[in-house]
Design a protein around this motif. Structure first.
Motif, PDB file in Angstrom:
ATOM      1  N   ARG A  32       0.818  -1.213   0.000  1.00 57.15           N
ATOM      2  CA  ARG A  32       0.000   0.000   0.000  1.00 57.15           C
ATOM      3  C   ARG A  32       0.855   1.268   0.000  1.00 57.15           C
ATOM      4  NH1 ARG A  32      -3.258   0.754   5.240  1.00 57.15           N
ATOM      5  NH2 ARG A  32      -3.771  -1.431   4.808  1.00 57.15           N
ATOM      6  N   ARG A  33       1.904   1.287   0.797  1.00 56.29           N
ATOM      7  CA  ARG A  33       2.726   2.495   0.885  1.00 56.29           C
ATOM      8  C   ARG A  33       3.495   2.751  -0.405  1.00 56.29           C
ATOM      9  NH1 ARG A  33       4.869   1.498   7.080  1.00 56.29           N
ATOM     10  NH2 ARG A  33       3.037   2.412   8.121  1.00 56.29           N
ATOM     11  N   GLU A  34       4.041   1.697  -1.025  1.00 55.36           N
ATOM     12  CA  GLU A  34       4.741   1.867  -2.296  1.00 55.36           C
ATOM     13  C   GLU A  34       3.804   2.397  -3.374  1.00 55.36           C
ATOM     14  OE1 GLU A  34       5.072  -0.752  -0.334  1.00 55.36           O
ATOM     15  OE2 GLU A  34       7.120  -1.579  -0.388  1.00 55.36           O
ATOM     16  N   ILE A  35       2.544   1.940  -3.323  1.00 60.16           N
ATOM     17  CA  ILE A  35       1.554   2.402  -4.305  1.00 60.16           C
ATOM     18  C   ILE A  35       1.181   3.861  -4.026  1.00 60.16           C
ATOM     19  CG2 ILE A  35      -0.815   2.063  -5.125  1.00 60.16           C
ATOM     20  CD1 ILE A  35      -0.381  -0.964  -4.572  1.00 60.16           C
ATOM     21  N   GLU A  36       0.966   4.190  -2.742  1.00 57.29           N
ATOM     22  CA  GLU A  36       0.618   5.570  -2.395  1.00 57.29           C
ATOM     23  C   GLU A  36       1.762   6.528  -2.719  1.00 57.29           C
ATOM     24  OE1 GLU A  36      -0.348   5.283   1.703  1.00 57.29           O
ATOM     25  OE2 GLU A  36      -2.393   4.543   1.358  1.00 57.29           O
ATOM     26  N   ASN A  37       3.001   6.065  -2.556  1.00 58.59           N
ATOM     27  CA  ASN A  37       4.166   6.913  -2.830  1.00 58.59           C
ATOM     28  C   ASN A  37       4.496   7.012  -4.316  1.00 58.59           C
ATOM     29  OD1 ASN A  37       4.459   7.305  -0.087  1.00 58.59           O
ATOM     30  ND2 ASN A  37       5.970   5.662   0.159  1.00 58.59           N
ATOM     31  N   GLY A  38       3.850   6.190  -5.131  1.00 59.20           N
ATOM     32  CA  GLY A  38       4.125   6.232  -6.561  1.00 59.20           C
ATOM     33  C   GLY A  38       5.283   5.359  -6.998  1.00 59.20           C
ATOM     34  N   ASP A  39       5.838   4.555  -6.079  1.00 68.29           N
ATOM     35  CA  ASP A  39       6.926   3.655  -6.456  1.00 68.29           C
ATOM     36  C   ASP A  39       6.408   2.482  -7.288  1.00 68.29           C
ATOM     37  OD1 ASP A  39       8.861   5.145  -5.063  1.00 68.29           O
ATOM     38  OD2 ASP A  39       8.299   4.174  -3.187  1.00 68.29           O
ATOM     39  N   LEU A  40       5.143   2.141  -7.105  1.00 67.83           N
ATOM     40  CA  LEU A  40       4.489   1.101  -7.893  1.00 67.83           C
ATOM     41  C   LEU A  40       3.140   1.622  -8.363  1.00 67.83           C
ATOM     42  CD1 LEU A  40       5.181  -2.114  -5.742  1.00 67.83           C
ATOM     43  CD2 LEU A  40       6.210  -1.544  -7.955  1.00 67.83           C
ATOM     44  N   ILE A  41       2.756   1.218  -9.567  1.00 65.79           N
ATOM     45  CA  ILE A  41       1.483   1.642 -10.139  1.00 65.79           C
ATOM     46  C   ILE A  41       0.655   0.398 -10.454  1.00 65.79           C
ATOM     47  CG2 ILE A  41       0.389   2.782 -12.109  1.00 65.79           C
ATOM     48  CD1 ILE A  41       2.896   4.536 -12.310  1.00 65.79           C
ATOM     49  N   VAL A  42      -0.590   0.387  -9.988  1.00 68.74           N
ATOM     50  CA  VAL A  42      -1.498  -0.726 -10.272  1.00 68.74           C
ATOM     51  C   VAL A  42      -1.975  -0.604 -11.712  1.00 68.74           C
ATOM     52  CG1 VAL A  42      -3.649  -1.862  -9.638  1.00 68.74           C
ATOM     53  CG2 VAL A  42      -2.222  -0.840  -7.856  1.00 68.74           C
TER      54      VAL A  42
END
Length: 291
Positions: free
Chosen positions: A241-251
């Motif tokens: 969740r944090r990597e996605i919120e930070n933009g490090d990963l994109i769904v």
């Protein structure tokens, strides 16, 4: 005058298990040590306590009452000792699978320690298949529920997996959003290609050839590879969740797999205050709205 306490402990185990060998295994001593302690006790009483037979040993009838009293007494001592330990213990051991430990537990642990200066926390790795009793720890954070007796099992969040990739990879490869584009990307695998096979089936795509791409033994390795831009990975979106919120990963897609699995926080029902405090804190960390 009391008989030797150590010999009484050996006698109780041998009487309860009806075997010198099993008593030795339970007490983590040798068969010879058990035999020696029993002989010492028989000398003290001046009579045999066991009848030696071809197939093993049998408790002498006149020693049955002693065995019953000792079993009840040792059980009471054990229960009181455990209760005292729970009342006074200020150190707790938390077993946690690596994916949750590195992304949720360890980054936030300093806050718990600052608010609970009297509690010492020891963190150890847990295998996904382990149950609380097998770890010997106070708390277990893992994938899957523990339905053992005397265990409190609280759901943290879902394991639902969706395709993710880093902005670095998308900059190099271009837009990836449709199932066909995802299937044609560099796929990264967590332990097995089975999860991607499942995803392709849900996306209604046929698999014409075996899936390629690196297979990582550990989820942390897979996530690191995805963030580094090596390809598209199926990741549990709540864990990341944090990597996605930070933009490090994109769904990349709403199509998901493993929706029916979850991560759990597990402890004994009869837990001490320090464990209760830790469990309440960690549930608030992963779900601050509910907390």
């Amino acid at each position: 005058m009391m008989p030797p306490l150590g010999a009484l402990r050996v006698f109780e185990a041998a009487a309860r298990l009806a075997s010198f060998s099993r008593a030795a295994d339970e007490l983590h001593v040798t068969h010879a040590a058990v035999s020696h302690q029993i002989r010492q006790l028989e000398e003290w009483f001046g009579r045999p306590l066991f009848l030696r037979e071809k197939r093993g040993v049998r408790l002498a009838p006149e020693a049955e009452r002693l065995a019953e009293i000792l079993s009840a007494s040792f059980e009471r001592v054990s229960a009181e000792a455990e209760a005292l330990k729970q009342r006074t213990k200020s150190e707790i051991t938390v077993a946690c699978i690596p994916s949750i430990a590195t992304r949720w537990l360890i980054p936030a642990l300093g806050d718990f320690l600052a608010a609970n200066a009297d509690i010492t926390v020891k963190v150890v790795y847990a295998m996904a298949a382990q149950r609380l009793r097998e770890t010997g720890c106070d708390v277990l954070i893992t994938l899957g529920a523990d339905t053992s007796d005397g265990v409190a099992c609280e759901r943290l969040f879902s394991r639902v997996n969706r395709p993710v990739a880093s902005p670095r990879y998308l900059e190099r490869k271009g837009s990836i959003s449709t199932p066909d584009e995802i299937a044609a990307a560099d796929l990264l695998h967590d332990e097995t290609t089975r999860h991607w096979q499942h995803w392709l089936t849900k996306a209604e795509l046929s698999l014409c050839q075996p899936l390629s791409g690196p297979v990582f033994q550990d989820f942390n390795l897979l996530a690191t590879a995805a963030i580094a831009g090596h390809g598209v990975a199926l990741c549990p979106v709540e864990v990341c969740r944090r990597e996605i919120e930070n933009g490090d990963l994109i769904v990349l897609s709403d199509i998901a797999v493993l929706e029916d699995e979850s991560y759990f926080l597990i402890s004994k029902i009869s837990r001490q205050k320090a464990v209760s405090a830790f469990c309440a804190w960690f549930k608030a960390v992963v779900n601050p709205v509910a907390g």
